[in-house]
Scaffold this motif. Structure first.
Motif, PDB file in Angstrom:
ATOM      1  N   PHE A 281       0.854  -1.201   0.000  1.00  0.00           N
ATOM      2  CA  PHE A 281       0.000   0.000   0.000  1.00  0.00           C
ATOM      3  C   PHE A 281       0.885   1.245   0.000  1.00  0.00           C
ATOM      4  CE2 PHE A 281      -2.063   3.504   2.076  1.00  0.00           C
ATOM      5  CZ  PHE A 281      -3.338   3.491   1.554  1.00  0.00           C
ATOM      6  N   TYR A 293       0.097  13.295   6.935  1.00  0.00           N
ATOM      7  CA  TYR A 293       1.093  12.833   7.917  1.00  0.00           C
ATOM      8  C   TYR A 293       1.529  13.993   8.814  1.00  0.00           C
ATOM      9  CZ  TYR A 293       1.603   8.598   5.006  1.00  0.00           C
ATOM     10  OH  TYR A 293       1.385   7.450   4.298  1.00  0.00           O
ATOM     11  N   TYR A 312      -0.798  -0.745  11.323  1.00  0.00           N
ATOM     12  CA  TYR A 312      -1.201  -0.734   9.903  1.00  0.00           C
ATOM     13  C   TYR A 312      -0.189   0.138   9.145  1.00  0.00           C
ATOM     14  CZ  TYR A 312      -5.501  -2.355  12.067  1.00  0.00           C
ATOM     15  OH  TYR A 312      -6.410  -3.048  12.815  1.00  0.00           O
ATOM     16  N   THR A 317       5.785   4.551   6.035  1.00  0.00           N
ATOM     17  CA  THR A 317       5.815   5.994   5.759  1.00  0.00           C
ATOM     18  C   THR A 317       5.527   6.850   6.991  1.00  0.00           C
ATOM     19  OG1 THR A 317       3.621   5.604   4.870  1.00  0.00           O
ATOM     20  CG2 THR A 317       5.350   6.075   3.271  1.00  0.00           C
ATOM     21  N   GLU A 333       2.311  -4.633  10.262  1.00  0.00           N
ATOM     22  CA  GLU A 333       1.673  -4.626   8.946  1.00  0.00           C
ATOM     23  C   GLU A 333       1.515  -6.090   8.525  1.00  0.00           C
ATOM     24  OE1 GLU A 333       0.471  -2.587   6.341  1.00  0.00           O
ATOM     25  OE2 GLU A 333       0.355  -4.511   5.277  1.00  0.00           O
ATOM     26  N   VAL A 334       0.407  -6.364   7.822  1.00  0.00           N
ATOM     27  CA  VAL A 334       0.084  -7.762   7.526  1.00  0.00           C
ATOM     28  C   VAL A 334       0.677  -8.248   6.191  1.00  0.00           C
ATOM     29  CG1 VAL A 334      -2.146  -7.500   6.327  1.00  0.00           C
ATOM     30  CG2 VAL A 334      -1.838  -9.358   7.984  1.00  0.00           C
ATOM     31  N   ILE A 335       1.009  -7.341   5.273  1.00  0.00           N
ATOM     32  CA  ILE A 335       1.541  -7.765   3.951  1.00  0.00           C
ATOM     33  C   ILE A 335       3.071  -7.918   4.052  1.00  0.00           C
ATOM     34  CG2 ILE A 335       1.803  -7.111   1.503  1.00  0.00           C
ATOM     35  CD1 ILE A 335      -1.082  -7.399   1.906  1.00  0.00           C
ATOM     36  N   SER A 360      -0.929  -9.545  12.190  1.00  0.00           N
ATOM     37  CA  SER A 360      -2.135  -8.716  12.202  1.00  0.00           C
ATOM     38  C   SER A 360      -1.948  -7.701  13.335  1.00  0.00           C
ATOM     39  CB  SER A 360      -3.379  -9.570  12.439  1.00  0.00           C
ATOM     40  OG  SER A 360      -3.450  -9.938  13.782  1.00  0.00           O
ATOM     41  N   ALA A 361      -2.515  -6.532  13.153  1.00  0.00           N
ATOM     42  CA  ALA A 361      -2.374  -5.490  14.169  1.00  0.00           C
ATOM     43  C   ALA A 361      -2.938  -5.981  15.505  1.00  0.00           C
ATOM     44  CB  ALA A 361      -3.102  -4.228  13.711  1.00  0.00           C
ATOM     45  N   GLU A 362      -4.013  -6.774  15.432  1.00  0.00           N
ATOM     46  CA  GLU A 362      -4.652  -7.270  16.657  1.00  0.00           C
ATOM     47  C   GLU A 362      -3.662  -8.130  17.445  1.00  0.00           C
ATOM     48  OE1 GLU A 362      -5.911  -7.876  13.492  1.00  0.00           O
ATOM     49  OE2 GLU A 362      -7.283  -6.165  13.548  1.00  0.00           O
ATOM     50  N   ASP A 381      -3.802   3.466  11.286  1.00  0.00           N
ATOM     51  CA  ASP A 381      -4.198   3.869   9.930  1.00  0.00           C
ATOM     52  C   ASP A 381      -4.791   2.642   9.233  1.00  0.00           C
ATOM     53  OD1 ASP A 381      -4.464   5.102   7.478  1.00  0.00           O
ATOM     54  OD2 ASP A 381      -2.314   5.203   7.056  1.00  0.00           O
ATOM     55  N   PRO A 383      -7.406  -0.132   7.229  1.00  0.00           N
ATOM     56  CA  PRO A 383      -8.196  -0.096   5.996  1.00  0.00           C
ATOM     57  C   PRO A 383      -9.649   0.285   6.305  1.00  0.00           C
ATOM     58  CG  PRO A 383      -7.645  -2.361   6.584  1.00  0.00           C
ATOM     59  CD  PRO A 383      -6.970  -1.482   7.585  1.00  0.00           C
TER      60      PRO A 383
HETATM   61  C1  LIG Z   1      -4.699   2.532   4.844  1.00  0.00           C
HETATM   62  S1  LIG Z   1      -3.274   1.545   4.676  1.00  0.00           S
HETATM   63  C2  LIG Z   1      -2.092   2.464   5.576  1.00  0.00           C
HETATM   64  C3  LIG Z   1      -0.658   2.165   5.308  1.00  0.00           C
HETATM   65  C4  LIG Z   1       0.351   3.188   5.789  1.00  0.00           C
HETATM   66  N1  LIG Z   1       0.078   3.614   7.143  1.00  0.00           N
HETATM   67  C5  LIG Z   1       0.450   4.362   4.848  1.00  0.00           C
HETATM   68  O1  LIG Z   1       0.071   5.481   5.211  1.00  0.00           O
HETATM   69  O2  LIG Z   1       0.902   4.184   3.728  1.00  0.00           O
HETATM   70  C6  LIG Z   1      -3.689   0.196   5.690  1.00  0.00           C
HETATM   71  C7  LIG Z   1      -2.622  -0.885   5.796  1.00  0.00           C
HETATM   72  O3  LIG Z   1      -3.062  -1.888   6.721  1.00  0.00           O
HETATM   73  C8  LIG Z   1      -2.681  -3.154   6.252  1.00  0.00           C
HETATM   74  N2  LIG Z   1      -3.570  -4.106   6.941  1.00  0.00           N
HETATM   75  C9  LIG Z   1      -4.819  -4.498   6.593  1.00  0.00           C
HETATM   76  N3  LIG Z   1      -5.326  -5.297   7.543  1.00  0.00           N
HETATM   77  C10 LIG Z   1      -4.389  -5.405   8.527  1.00  0.00           C
HETATM   78  C11 LIG Z   1      -4.352  -6.075   9.776  1.00  0.00           C
HETATM   79  N4  LIG Z   1      -5.384  -6.809  10.210  1.00  0.00           N
HETATM   80  N5  LIG Z   1      -3.235  -5.963  10.529  1.00  0.00           N
HETATM   81  C12 LIG Z   1      -2.183  -5.228  10.094  1.00  0.00           C
HETATM   82  N6  LIG Z   1      -2.163  -4.557   8.912  1.00  0.00           N
HETATM   83  C13 LIG Z   1      -3.258  -4.654   8.138  1.00  0.00           C
HETATM   84  C14 LIG Z   1      -2.797  -3.049   4.756  1.00  0.00           C
HETATM   85  O4  LIG Z   1      -1.998  -4.015   4.104  1.00  0.00           O
HETATM   86  C15 LIG Z   1      -2.307  -1.621   4.512  1.00  0.00           C
HETATM   87  O5  LIG Z   1      -0.925  -1.588   4.276  1.00  0.00           O
END
Ligand SMILES: C[S@@+](CC[C@H](N)C(=O)[O-])C[C@H]1O[C@@H](n2cnc3c(N)ncnc32)[C@H](O)[C@@H]1O
Length: 452
Positions: A281, A293, A312, A317, A333-335, A360-362, A381, A383
Motif C-alpha cells: 500500500f 502525515y 497498519y 511511511t 503490517e500484515v503484507i 495482524s495489528a490485533e 491507519d 483499511p
Molecule cells: C490505509 S493503509 C495504511 C498504510 C500506511 N500507514 C500508509 O500510510 O501508507 C492500511 C494498511 O493496513 C494493512 N492491513 C490491513 N489489515 C491489517 C491487519 N489486520 N493488521 C495489520 N495490517 C493490516 C494493509 O496491508 C495496509 O498496508
C-alpha cells in the motif's frame, strides 16, 4: 401510487455520503445520481423498493450554484470522479459535514469541532497509481473504467484524476497489446490473458512501475513488449507480471514475476526515501498524504522520550516520519512485502530505532501488551473496515497519552471512537484532508487524548 418509469418533479434536499442526490416523495426516499441539493428536477423512477427508490435526472428545472458544469459526465458514469459535478469548495464543505454527521450520529459526539477540510490547489491529475481493467469492447482490446455498479468497460484515455504520464503508459501499453495480438480477459467466458494494467509513478522521483495482471504465466513475445515499453518510457524502472487465475474481483493474484528492472520504485515523502513494491500500500495522493502525515505528527506532538506504535504501517511511511523525533517506533503490517519495504526504508534513511513486525495489528498489539511495551502514542491507519474491538481494548489497556486515528472511512472511525470514548479517551481534534478530490472518499485524522 408511484410506479417504475414514471416521471415526477422533485427537489433535491441532500447528498448521501456517496454523493447521490436525495429527494422525498409520497413516503419514498429517492437516490439520484448527478443531482445536487437545491436543484429541482424531472426524475424518471428507475426502481422502487419498500420505502426507498432510485431515480435518474430527465431534466433539470433549476441548477445549483455549486454545480461544476465543465465536467465530462463520462467520469461520473464510470465513478472515476463521482463528486466532480460539485465545485471544489462545495466538495470540501461536503466532506467536513460528512465527518461532523458521522461523529454525531455514530459516535454520539455533539460538542466536537471539525476543522475545515484541507484541500488541493489543483484537484486534478493527482493520483500516483492506476489499476485499470483490460477488456474487449466492439471487437477491440480496450483499457478504461467500469461503468458504475457494473463490469461494463467504458474506454477512456484521459483519466482526469491520474498523473498524465500514467495515462500515457496505459494507452501505450494498450496499443502494444493490440499490436502483439495479446488477448484481453473475458470475465464471462473465463478466457483471455490480460486482466489489468497497474501503473505507479513516484511523485517526486518520476520512476514508473508497471504491473501486468494475467490469467496465465506465459505471455507471448513478452521480451518485445518489455523492450517497446522501456524504449518509450526510460523511467519505467520496474515491470512486473502478476498471475491471477481466479474468477474473482480481487485485482492481484498471489504470484509475482519480475519482467524488467527492479522489484520496487523509490519515492520521497516528508524528506525520507521509500522503496515501494507492487503489493504494498502507498497513499495514492502524495502531495496530500504529506499534509495528512504532518497533521498526524502535529497532533501527536512527540518528543525524544516518546514510544510510538505505528499500527497498519504499510511500507513505514508514517512511523519513519516520526522516528527521528522519538525514542522508538514499533510498527505492524500484515503484507510481508510491505514489511520488507519498511525495514529497507528504515535502513535507507539511516533510522535504527524502529521495529517492524509482519502480523495482524490485533495479534501484535496483544503481544506488545504481554511484553510490557509501554507506548505513549499509538497511531492507527487501518483499511476501510476500521479497527477490531480487541485491538481497541488492547491499545487502550496500555494507556497511551494519545491515539492518532487516521481513517479513510469516517463511519468505521466514528464507531471505533465511540468505544475509545467509553474506555477513557476523548476526541479533541479532527482534521479532514482531501486525498481524493472529485470523488466522495474522505480521509480524516482524529486525536484521542487520555482523560485525566
Ligand atoms: C490505509 S493503509 C495504511 C498504510 C500506511 N500507514 C500508509 O500510510 O501508507 C492500511 C494498511 O493496513 C494493512 N492491513 C490491513 N489489515 C491489517 C491487519 N489486520 N493488521 C495489520 N495490517 C493490516 C494493509 O496491508 C495496509 O498496508
Amino acid at each position: 401510487m408511484l410506479e417504475k418509469n414514471q416521471i415526477v418533479e422533485v427537489d433535491i434536499i441532500d447528498l448521501t455520503h456517496e454523493g447521490q442526490g436525495v429527494a422525498k416523495l409520497d413516503g419514498f426516499v429517492f437516490f439520484v445520481d448527478n443531482a445536487l441539493p437545491g436543484e429541482r428536477i424531472k426524475m424518471k423512477i428507475l426502481k422502487l423498493k419498500k420505502n426507498i427508490g432510485f431515480g435518474k435526472v430527465e431534466e433539470w428545472l433549476s441548477i445549483s450554484a455549486d454545480r461544476n458544469q465543465d465536467l465530462d459526465l463520462t467520469y461520473l458514469r464510470t465513478g472515476i470522479a463521482d463528486l466532480g459535478h460539485l465545485n471544489y469548495p462545495a466538495q470540501l464543505a461536503f466532506k467536513k459535514k460528512q465527518v461532523e454527521t458521522s461523529l454525531r450520529k455514530i459516535a454520539g459526539l455533539t460538542d466536537i469541532t471539525v476543522a475545515d477540510t484541507i484541500g488541493m490547489d489543483s484537484p486534478f491529475a493527482y493520483r500516483n497509481k492506476a489499476a485499470v481493467p483490460v477488456r474487449r469492447v466492439n471487437g477491440q482490446l480496450e483499457t478504461g473504467f467500469f461503468r458504475k455498479n457494473s463490469h461494463d468497460l467504458i474506454p477512456i484515455e484521459d483519466f482526469y484524476i491520474q498523473h498524465p504520464e500514467i495515462d500515457q503508459v496505459i494507452a501505450f501499453t494498450r496499443d502494444q497489446l493490440r499490436k502483439l495480438d495479446l488477448k484481453p480477459y473475458d470475465e464471462k467466458e473465463q478466457t483471455g490473458l490480460i486482466r489489468n494494467i497497474i501503473v505507479r509513478r513516484g511523485h517526486y522521483s518520476g520512476q514508473l512501475m508497471l504491473v501486468l495482471v494475467t490469467t496465465r504465466p506465459k505471455i507471448f513475445r513478452v521480451e518485445t513488449l518489455v523492450e517497446r515499453l522501456t524504449t518509450a518510457f526510460p523511467n519505467l524502472v520496474s515491470i512486473i507480471q502478476n498471475i491471477n487465475d481466479q474468477n474473482t474481483n480481487a485485482i492481484l493474484g498471489q504470484e509475482f514475476r519480475l519482467l524488467h528492472g527492479s522489484e520496487t520504485i523509490v519515492d520521497t515523502m516528508l524528506g525520507n526515501e521509500f522503496e515501494i513494491s507492487a503489493p504494498s500500500f502507498y497513499q495514492v495522493n502524495t502531495e496530500m498524504a504529506e499534509h495528512l502525515y504532518q497533521v498526524a505528527i502535529d497532533f501527536a506532538a512527540v518528543d525524544s522520550e516518546d514510544i510510538v506504535i505505528d499500527a497498519y504501517s504499510g511500507i513505514g511511511t508514517i512511523g519513519l516520519s516520526f522516528a527521528k523525533q522519538v525514542k522508538h517506533v514499533y510498527g505492524v503490517e500484515v503484507i510481508p512485502e510491505a514489511v520488507a519495504d519498511s525495514l529497507k526504508n528504515a535502513e535507507r534513511n539511516g533510522i535504527s530505532n524502529v521495529t517492524y513486525v509482519c502480523d495482524s495489528a490485533e495479534a501484535a498489539m496483544q503481544n506488545w501488551v504481554k511484553e510490557g511495551i509501554q507506548p505513549t502514542v499509538i497511531v492507527v491507519d487501518p483499511p476501510r473496515k476500521g479497527l477490531t474491538d480487541s485491538f481497541i481494548k488492547a491499545s487502550a489497556s496500555v494507556q497511551p497519552d494519545k491515539l492518532v486515528y487516521i481513517s479513510c472511512n469516517v463511519a468505521t472511525m466514528a464507531r471505533d471512537i465511540k468505544l475509545y470514548e467509553e474506555l477513557g479517551y476523548k476526541l479533541t481534534k479532527v482534521q479532514p484532508t482531501d486525498l481524493f478530490p472529485n470523488t466522495h472518499h474522505i480521509e480524516v485524522v482524529g486525536l484521542l487524548e487520555k482523560r485525566n
